[in-house]
Motif scaffolding. Sequence first.
Motif, PDB file in Angstrom:
ATOM      1  N   SER A   1      25.496  -1.075  11.064  1.00 25.88           N
ATOM      2  CA  SER A   1      26.365  -0.177  10.573  1.00 25.88           C
ATOM      3  C   SER A   1      27.103   0.332  11.498  1.00 25.88           C
ATOM      4  O   SER A   1      27.793   0.012  12.448  1.00 25.88           O
ATOM      5  CB  SER A   1      25.430   0.823  10.578  1.00 25.88           C
ATOM      6  OG  SER A   1      24.825   1.468  11.721  1.00 25.88           O
ATOM      7  N   ALA A   2      28.222   1.364  10.668  1.00 25.95           N
ATOM      8  CA  ALA A   2      29.567   2.513  10.924  1.00 25.95           C
ATOM      9  C   ALA A   2      28.939   2.422  12.276  1.00 25.95           C
ATOM     10  O   ALA A   2      29.579   3.005  13.171  1.00 25.95           O
ATOM     11  CB  ALA A   2      30.631   2.899  10.184  1.00 25.95           C
TER      12      ALA A   2
ATOM     13  N   LYS B   1      29.045 -13.614  11.396  1.00 28.30           N
ATOM     14  CA  LYS B   1      29.782 -12.676  10.263  1.00 28.30           C
ATOM     15  C   LYS B   1      31.207 -13.093   9.297  1.00 28.30           C
ATOM     16  O   LYS B   1      31.310 -13.601   7.909  1.00 28.30           O
ATOM     17  CB  LYS B   1      30.097 -11.691  10.632  1.00 28.30           C
ATOM     18  CG  LYS B   1      29.321 -10.583  11.309  1.00 28.30           C
ATOM     19  CD  LYS B   1      29.514  -9.617  11.441  1.00 28.30           C
ATOM     20  CE  LYS B   1      28.346  -8.571  12.643  1.00 28.30           C
ATOM     21  NZ  LYS B   1      27.093  -8.647  12.135  1.00 28.30           N
TER      22      LYS B   1
ATOM     23  N   ALA C   1      26.815  -7.388   1.309  1.00 26.65           N
ATOM     24  CA  ALA C   1      27.478  -7.091   2.601  1.00 26.65           C
ATOM     25  C   ALA C   1      28.306  -6.817   3.614  1.00 26.65           C
ATOM     26  O   ALA C   1      28.657  -6.965   4.513  1.00 26.65           O
ATOM     27  CB  ALA C   1      26.320  -6.780   3.972  1.00 26.65           C
TER      28      ALA C   1
ATOM     29  N   ARG D   1      31.654  -6.181   3.255  1.00 28.65           N
ATOM     30  CA  ARG D   1      33.038  -5.658   3.318  1.00 28.65           C
ATOM     31  C   ARG D   1      31.699  -4.484   5.146  1.00 28.65           C
ATOM     32  O   ARG D   1      32.483  -4.699   5.840  1.00 28.65           O
ATOM     33  CB  ARG D   1      32.524  -3.440   2.766  1.00 28.65           C
ATOM     34  CG  ARG D   1      33.183  -4.631   1.449  1.00 28.65           C
ATOM     35  CD  ARG D   1      33.936  -3.239   0.281  1.00 28.65           C
ATOM     36  NE  ARG D   1      34.596  -3.385  -0.370  1.00 28.65           N
ATOM     37  CZ  ARG D   1      33.678  -3.396  -1.747  1.00 28.65           C
ATOM     38  NH1 ARG D   1      32.224  -3.238  -1.406  1.00 28.65           N
ATOM     39  NH2 ARG D   1      34.435  -3.631  -2.943  1.00 28.65           N
ATOM     40  N   ARG D   2      30.597  -4.759   4.801  1.00 33.75           N
ATOM     41  CA  ARG D   2      29.877  -4.507   6.469  1.00 33.75           C
ATOM     42  C   ARG D   2      30.182  -5.148   7.301  1.00 33.75           C
ATOM     43  O   ARG D   2      30.796  -5.222   8.885  1.00 33.75           O
ATOM     44  CB  ARG D   2      28.638  -4.144   6.231  1.00 33.75           C
ATOM     45  CG  ARG D   2      27.956  -3.158   7.246  1.00 33.75           C
ATOM     46  CD  ARG D   2      26.318  -2.867   7.361  1.00 33.75           C
ATOM     47  NE  ARG D   2      25.763  -4.432   6.981  1.00 33.75           N
ATOM     48  CZ  ARG D   2      24.788  -4.471   6.519  1.00 33.75           C
ATOM     49  NH1 ARG D   2      24.538  -2.723   5.395  1.00 33.75           N
ATOM     50  NH2 ARG D   2      23.918  -4.807   5.950  1.00 33.75           N
TER      51      ARG D   2
ATOM     52  N   ILE E   1      34.526  -4.845   8.564  1.00 32.76           N
ATOM     53  CA  ILE E   1      34.124  -4.029   9.884  1.00 32.76           C
ATOM     54  C   ILE E   1      33.461  -4.364  11.123  1.00 32.76           C
ATOM     55  O   ILE E   1      34.167  -4.388  11.973  1.00 32.76           O
ATOM     56  CB  ILE E   1      33.682  -2.818   8.605  1.00 32.76           C
ATOM     57  CG1 ILE E   1      34.073  -2.256   7.759  1.00 32.76           C
ATOM     58  CG2 ILE E   1      33.033  -1.515  10.105  1.00 32.76           C
ATOM     59  CD1 ILE E   1      33.584  -1.457   6.990  1.00 32.76           C
ATOM     60  N   GLY E   2      32.396  -4.816  10.575  1.00 31.03           N
ATOM     61  CA  GLY E   2      31.607  -5.331  12.377  1.00 31.03           C
ATOM     62  C   GLY E   2      32.893  -6.521  13.174  1.00 31.03           C
ATOM     63  O   GLY E   2      32.694  -5.969  13.806  1.00 31.03           O
TER      64      GLY E   2
ATOM     65  N   ARG F   1      40.273  -3.663   6.233  1.00 30.50           N
ATOM     66  CA  ARG F   1      39.567  -3.553   7.244  1.00 30.50           C
ATOM     67  C   ARG F   1      39.857  -2.808   8.602  1.00 30.50           C
ATOM     68  O   ARG F   1      39.674  -2.423   9.095  1.00 30.50           O
ATOM     69  CB  ARG F   1      38.502  -4.407   8.065  1.00 30.50           C
ATOM     70  CG  ARG F   1      37.615  -5.185   7.002  1.00 30.50           C
ATOM     71  CD  ARG F   1      37.308  -4.903   5.622  1.00 30.50           C
ATOM     72  NE  ARG F   1      36.885  -3.117   4.308  1.00 30.50           N
ATOM     73  CZ  ARG F   1      37.118  -4.182   3.957  1.00 30.50           C
ATOM     74  NH1 ARG F   1      37.604  -5.307   3.318  1.00 30.50           N
ATOM     75  NH2 ARG F   1      37.340  -3.153   2.438  1.00 30.50           N
TER      76      ARG F   1
END
Length: 688
Positions: free
Chosen positions: A444-445, A463, A485, A487-488, A491-492, A539
């Motif tokens: 998570s963020a 990822k 997911a 986008r998550r 971002i990771g 991102r």
Amino acid sequence: MSDMKTLLLELHCEEIPARFLKPLTQDFSTAFTKWAEGEKLGYEGITPYYSPRKLSWNISDLPVAQADQTELQVGPPQRMCVDEGGKPTVQGQKFAEKWGVGFETVRFEQPAGKKEPCAVVELTRKGRPTLDLLVEALPRLIAGLHVPKAMRWGNSSFEFVRPVRNVLCLFGKDVVPIEIDGVKATASTWGHRLYHMEHPKPIKVERPKEYVEALKAAGVVVSFSERRRILEGQLNELAAQTGGQVVKDEELLDTLAEIVECPRALRGEFPPEFMELPKEVLVTSLKEHQKSFCIEKTDGTDLLPFFLTVANRDDDPAGFIKAGNEWVLKARLYDARFFFAEDRRTPLQDRLEKLKQLTFHRELGSYLEKTERIQAIATGLAHALRLDFAQADHAARLSKADLMTLMVGEFPELQGVMGGEYLKHEGEPEAVWKAVKEHYHPVSAEDAIPSTPMGGLLAVADKLDTVAGCFAIGQIPSGSKDPLALRRAGIGITRILWEQGWTLSVEALVDLGLKAVANRASKPLPETREALLGFFKDRVAYQLEVAGYAGAVRRSALAIGWSDLVDLKARCEALSAFAEDERFASLAQSAKRIGNILKDEAPADAFEASVLQVTEEKALAEHLGRIEAASDQATLLAALAELAQPLAAFFDAVMVKCEDAALRGARLSLLHRLRKAFMRVADFSLWQ
């Protein structure tokens, strides 16, 4: 104020699933706001409350009646409504009659959008009592609530999440006479079930402001935030009594606050023999099976043999609730210990072939195929980052093997964690088992990135395979839809590169990922690569925003390059240090001017300084030398700041595109070199 009242609406139902409580209260608040705006009814605010059997809303300072509404009705052109003598025509009289007024009240003016004066009548519509409006609107607003799993009971056609047993609806002291699924509104409600064993009658509520305290006296804390606050305090106090602290879990705390009306935390114990289980297993087992918290030592390391749960009553006579939870929990922990022991009988290496049976994605193959792609990406990253090639390959090969274990079958959220624990027991190097244990992070963020470089490498590889693979088969996030997911994951990856400070370009990373998934790709490579780069650029832009850089810094820095995050971060840091310098505003204007001058030109890099004639341009050339000699971002920006005044003076004194070809070429080349110097750090034309 005497012309303002508070509306209180409560739906008392049978037990409502916790996941529906907040969305339903928000849905009604939104619907009521929209309705009130349409009816021109202002109000102070909506305070929603919810508990397992109640949905309620307190809407303060509603006017007792609508304000009178003025409407302008436009009719035919003036020339059609009156004759040459100024007397009304038949058409003019009919227009007045249509709106029930005498012709003498008709006036003539040219409304917006009309080409000539027209007949106009101003009508006043008297506002209706708010109580009447509520009677009409509330049943419709409640019936329109979005319930994912709506149901009907008996012969009723009314659909809702659970049967409605009581409706409390007050406007000030007055009952709003509405009916919901055959239940008529009253000025009373019901408290906790245990309270009504001694007090069988409903609770009378005289006015909305008494509602919260009346329910509290009847054993119900109707405010979710208040129940959460009470529970958090009780949990911390009970944990402190053992010399430990609560293992934080905001999601679990929310859940517990949602499933009780009367919050009461309880502490129980479990046999110390279960402490041999990994911390994550105990925490997950207690959370998933018993909705319970673990207690850890104050240094955050080992657990203590206690747990914390919640009861929906203010006492536990004879300790039956505590004993019941301990009994059930012990059985669950026996299961977990069995899974842990049974899994360790088979090395993870021996489970790899079984990954063929587990599909990762219909178009991307099995988890064994995914593992092989992760290996290819991980070893490529290890070469680029000069990390241990053999360890990267070994960790990648074993990263998904725990998916075939009993423990992960019971608790899917422990995938990766159990792989790391089992590899640790098998004597694998710390770098390997830690990498496997952490490679799903960040989830998570708010979650931390893997704590080791090898863990970060494996996380990026995993990822990247998912993101690149999905893009290669055309499954790209769009709008609010992102079922995998991606986008998550993006971002990771960006966070890991950013926080690790790796000098690895995102473009190189994209190429590495696309190479690994090439045999599964169904979309053209150039198209997929372009889409992936756009995806990661978004991102990276988000990462800059999260890092707190100002908009001008982000825009100007991103415009000249975003793929090398180490370079981007250095430029943003340097720009931020100078962001308040007013000279950069002048520099931005000059940068735009230089861009306009060079738009249709192709000047050479070299120019003969001796050709320059004017003092201002000679001074600018001297500044250029200092700028080009700057070796770091901070020095360069300091030199650029000093350039603002000489550059402004240059434009005031010099005509760049003069008749003399040699002089014109030298001036264009000077500006060209200056722009290149600007572009080493930012596009100042976007600095605004």
